[in-house]
Motif scaffolding. Structure first.
Motif, PDB file in Angstrom:
ATOM      1  N   SER A   2       0.819  -1.214   0.000  1.00 25.89           N
ATOM      2  CA  SER A   2       0.000   0.000   0.000  1.00 25.89           C
ATOM      3  C   SER A   2       0.849   1.259   0.000  1.00 25.89           C
ATOM      4  O   SER A   2       1.950   1.275   0.550  1.00 25.89           O
ATOM      5  CB  SER A   2      -0.889   0.040   1.250  1.00 25.89           C
ATOM      6  OG  SER A   2      -1.903  -0.908   1.175  1.00 25.89           O
ATOM      7  N   ARG A   4       1.410   4.664   1.638  1.00 25.06           N
ATOM      8  CA  ARG A   4       1.109   5.219   2.970  1.00 25.06           C
ATOM      9  C   ARG A   4       1.086   6.742   2.887  1.00 25.06           C
ATOM     10  O   ARG A   4       2.122   7.366   2.631  1.00 25.06           O
ATOM     11  CB  ARG A   4       2.150   4.761   3.983  1.00 25.06           C
ATOM     12  CG  ARG A   4       2.183   3.235   4.154  1.00 25.06           C
ATOM     13  CD  ARG A   4       3.453   2.825   4.816  1.00 25.06           C
ATOM     14  NE  ARG A   4       4.565   3.366   4.022  1.00 25.06           N
ATOM     15  CZ  ARG A   4       5.798   2.941   4.063  1.00 25.06           C
ATOM     16  NH1 ARG A   4       6.140   1.992   4.871  1.00 25.06           N
ATOM     17  NH2 ARG A   4       6.723   3.478   3.304  1.00 25.06           N
ATOM     18  N   LEU A   6       0.287  10.164   4.993  1.00 19.08           N
ATOM     19  CA  LEU A   6       0.110  10.723   6.325  1.00 19.08           C
ATOM     20  C   LEU A   6      -0.703  12.003   6.211  1.00 19.08           C
ATOM     21  O   LEU A   6      -0.336  12.917   5.470  1.00 19.08           O
ATOM     22  CB  LEU A   6       1.466  11.016   6.981  1.00 19.08           C
ATOM     23  CG  LEU A   6       1.403  11.543   8.418  1.00 19.08           C
ATOM     24  CD1 LEU A   6       0.769  10.514   9.358  1.00 19.08           C
ATOM     25  CD2 LEU A   6       2.801  11.917   8.905  1.00 19.08           C
ATOM     26  N   VAL A  33      -4.307   2.119  -0.828  1.00 18.95           N
ATOM     27  CA  VAL A  33      -3.939   3.402  -0.237  1.00 18.95           C
ATOM     28  C   VAL A  33      -4.320   3.381   1.244  1.00 18.95           C
ATOM     29  O   VAL A  33      -5.470   3.120   1.592  1.00 18.95           O
ATOM     30  CB  VAL A  33      -4.652   4.582  -0.941  1.00 18.95           C
ATOM     31  CG1 VAL A  33      -4.316   5.900  -0.265  1.00 18.95           C
ATOM     32  CG2 VAL A  33      -4.287   4.621  -2.419  1.00 18.95           C
ATOM     33  N   ASP A  34      -3.352   3.642   2.085  1.00 16.74           N
ATOM     34  CA  ASP A  34      -3.573   3.692   3.529  1.00 16.74           C
ATOM     35  C   ASP A  34      -3.376   5.132   3.986  1.00 16.74           C
ATOM     36  O   ASP A  34      -2.278   5.673   3.863  1.00 16.74           O
ATOM     37  CB  ASP A  34      -2.595   2.763   4.250  1.00 16.74           C
ATOM     38  CG  ASP A  34      -2.718   2.842   5.750  1.00 16.74           C
ATOM     39  OD1 ASP A  34      -3.841   2.963   6.258  1.00 16.74           O
ATOM     40  OD2 ASP A  34      -1.668   2.793   6.434  1.00 16.74           O
ATOM     41  N   VAL A  35      -4.441   5.752   4.486  1.00 15.00           N
ATOM     42  CA  VAL A  35      -4.369   7.114   5.000  1.00 15.00           C
ATOM     43  C   VAL A  35      -4.381   7.046   6.523  1.00 15.00           C
ATOM     44  O   VAL A  35      -5.320   6.521   7.117  1.00 15.00           O
ATOM     45  CB  VAL A  35      -5.541   7.986   4.505  1.00 15.00           C
ATOM     46  CG1 VAL A  35      -5.444   9.389   5.081  1.00 15.00           C
ATOM     47  CG2 VAL A  35      -5.582   8.032   2.985  1.00 15.00           C
ATOM     48  N   ALA A  36      -3.339   7.560   7.136  1.00 13.77           N
ATOM     49  CA  ALA A  36      -3.248   7.618   8.596  1.00 13.77           C
ATOM     50  C   ALA A  36      -3.240   9.083   9.012  1.00 13.77           C
ATOM     51  O   ALA A  36      -2.486   9.883   8.452  1.00 13.77           O
ATOM     52  CB  ALA A  36      -1.977   6.928   9.080  1.00 13.77           C
ATOM     53  N   TYR A  38      -2.385  11.957  11.695  1.00 11.47           N
ATOM     54  CA  TYR A  38      -1.483  12.189  12.816  1.00 11.47           C
ATOM     55  C   TYR A  38      -2.225  12.987  13.878  1.00 11.47           C
ATOM     56  O   TYR A  38      -2.760  14.055  13.591  1.00 11.47           O
ATOM     57  CB  TYR A  38      -0.215  12.925  12.363  1.00 11.47           C
ATOM     58  CG  TYR A  38       0.808  12.947  13.457  1.00 11.47           C
ATOM     59  CD1 TYR A  38       1.587  11.825  13.702  1.00 11.47           C
ATOM     60  CD2 TYR A  38       0.954  14.049  14.274  1.00 11.47           C
ATOM     61  CE1 TYR A  38       2.506  11.818  14.729  1.00 11.47           C
ATOM     62  CE2 TYR A  38       1.874  14.053  15.305  1.00 11.47           C
ATOM     63  CZ  TYR A  38       2.644  12.929  15.529  1.00 11.47           C
ATOM     64  OH  TYR A  38       3.546  12.909  16.557  1.00 11.47           O
ATOM     65  N   ALA A  70       8.050   7.517   7.820  1.00 10.85           N
ATOM     66  CA  ALA A  70       7.445   6.250   7.395  1.00 10.85           C
ATOM     67  C   ALA A  70       6.420   6.431   6.280  1.00 10.85           C
ATOM     68  O   ALA A  70       5.985   5.453   5.674  1.00 10.85           O
ATOM     69  CB  ALA A  70       6.795   5.563   8.597  1.00 10.85           C
ATOM     70  N   ALA A  71       6.028   7.668   5.996  1.00 10.51           N
ATOM     71  CA  ALA A  71       5.014   7.939   4.973  1.00 10.51           C
ATOM     72  C   ALA A  71       5.634   8.008   3.581  1.00 10.51           C
ATOM     73  O   ALA A  71       6.782   8.421   3.422  1.00 10.51           O
ATOM     74  CB  ALA A  71       4.304   9.250   5.289  1.00 10.51           C
ATOM     75  N   ASP A  72       4.838   7.633   2.595  1.00 13.14           N
ATOM     76  CA  ASP A  72       5.250   7.761   1.195  1.00 13.14           C
ATOM     77  C   ASP A  72       4.833   9.114   0.627  1.00 13.14           C
ATOM     78  O   ASP A  72       5.404   9.579  -0.367  1.00 13.14           O
ATOM     79  CB  ASP A  72       4.596   6.659   0.351  1.00 13.14           C
ATOM     80  CG  ASP A  72       4.999   5.276   0.806  1.00 13.14           C
ATOM     81  OD1 ASP A  72       6.209   5.037   0.994  1.00 13.14           O
ATOM     82  OD2 ASP A  72       4.096   4.427   0.995  1.00 13.14           O
ATOM     83  N   ALA A 185       7.027   4.034  -3.159  1.00  8.57           N
ATOM     84  CA  ALA A 185       6.419   3.096  -2.215  1.00  8.57           C
ATOM     85  C   ALA A 185       6.867   1.662  -2.460  1.00  8.57           C
ATOM     86  O   ALA A 185       6.540   0.772  -1.702  1.00  8.57           O
ATOM     87  CB  ALA A 185       4.895   3.175  -2.322  1.00  8.57           C
TER      88      ALA A 185
END
Length: 186
Positions: A2, A4, A6, A33-36, A38, A70-72, A185
């Motif tokens: 995925s 990533r 942020l 797609v992983d949306v985190a 913060y 850690a984010a792309d 990624a």
């Protein structure tokens, strides 16, 4: 693997429409797609070069840098405060711009979106945010924009995650951010 992304939200208010817009991005993230989001920006002290030295970097700033490293790619949600970027978001950009030339933003795709009370949806703040991110070394995705006006009226009865048009627009934004990040990624 995925991509990533942020998400950084420039409003600390619990009922923030930009926070809700960020939550909608998480909900509508396309497959792959992983949306985190913060959650610690309120804890990050104002940037001060005197404390940005090995052994003195505040824990909150260190955590922000680790999450960013850690984010792309990045998706920044900016409300408009007095016609410009909120201090909390500018502060995050400042911390992520260091060390100079090697900060966590350097070379990574960044898109800026948001919503605001006014008729233009916060475009001034978003433009200022793009400017700051570009100077900090991020690869600003100038063609990826989303400014939703009249947030108080538009989202008075419906959360952005449940607004079909907003969901579709966010998917388009996330697709473009993911495409820009895909080579990094791998």
């Amino acid at each position: 693997m995925s991509v990533r992304i942020l998400g950084l939200v420039g409003s600390l208010r619990s009922g923030s429409h930009n926070r809700q817009l960020a939550e909608a991005a998480v909900k509508h993230a396309p497959e792959g797609v992983d949306v985190a989001l913060y959650d610690g920006l309120a804890d990050v002290p104002f940037y001060n070069e005197d404390i940005d030295v090995e052994g003195l970097v505040p824990e909150a700033a260190r955590r922000l840098r680790e999450a960013a490293a850690a984010a792309d790619a990045f998706l920044l949600f900016s409300p408009e405060y007095n016609g410009t970027i909120p201090a909390v978001l500018k502060n995050a950009i400042d911390w992520l711009s260091r060390p100079y030339g090697a900060g966590a933003l350097v070379g990574k795709p960044v898109a800026v979106v948001g919503t605001a009370l006014g008729q233009y949806g916060g475009v001034w703040a978003q433009d200022e945010t793009r400017k700051a991110v570009g100077i900090a070394g991020g690869t600003v995705l100038e063609d990826v924009k989303l400014s939703i006006p009249n947030s108080a009226g538009r989202f008075a009865e419906v959360h952005p995650a449940d607004d079909a048009e907003v969901g579709d627009l966010l998917v388009g934004v996330l697709d473009k951010v993911a495409a820009a990040a895909a080579p990094s990624a791998v």
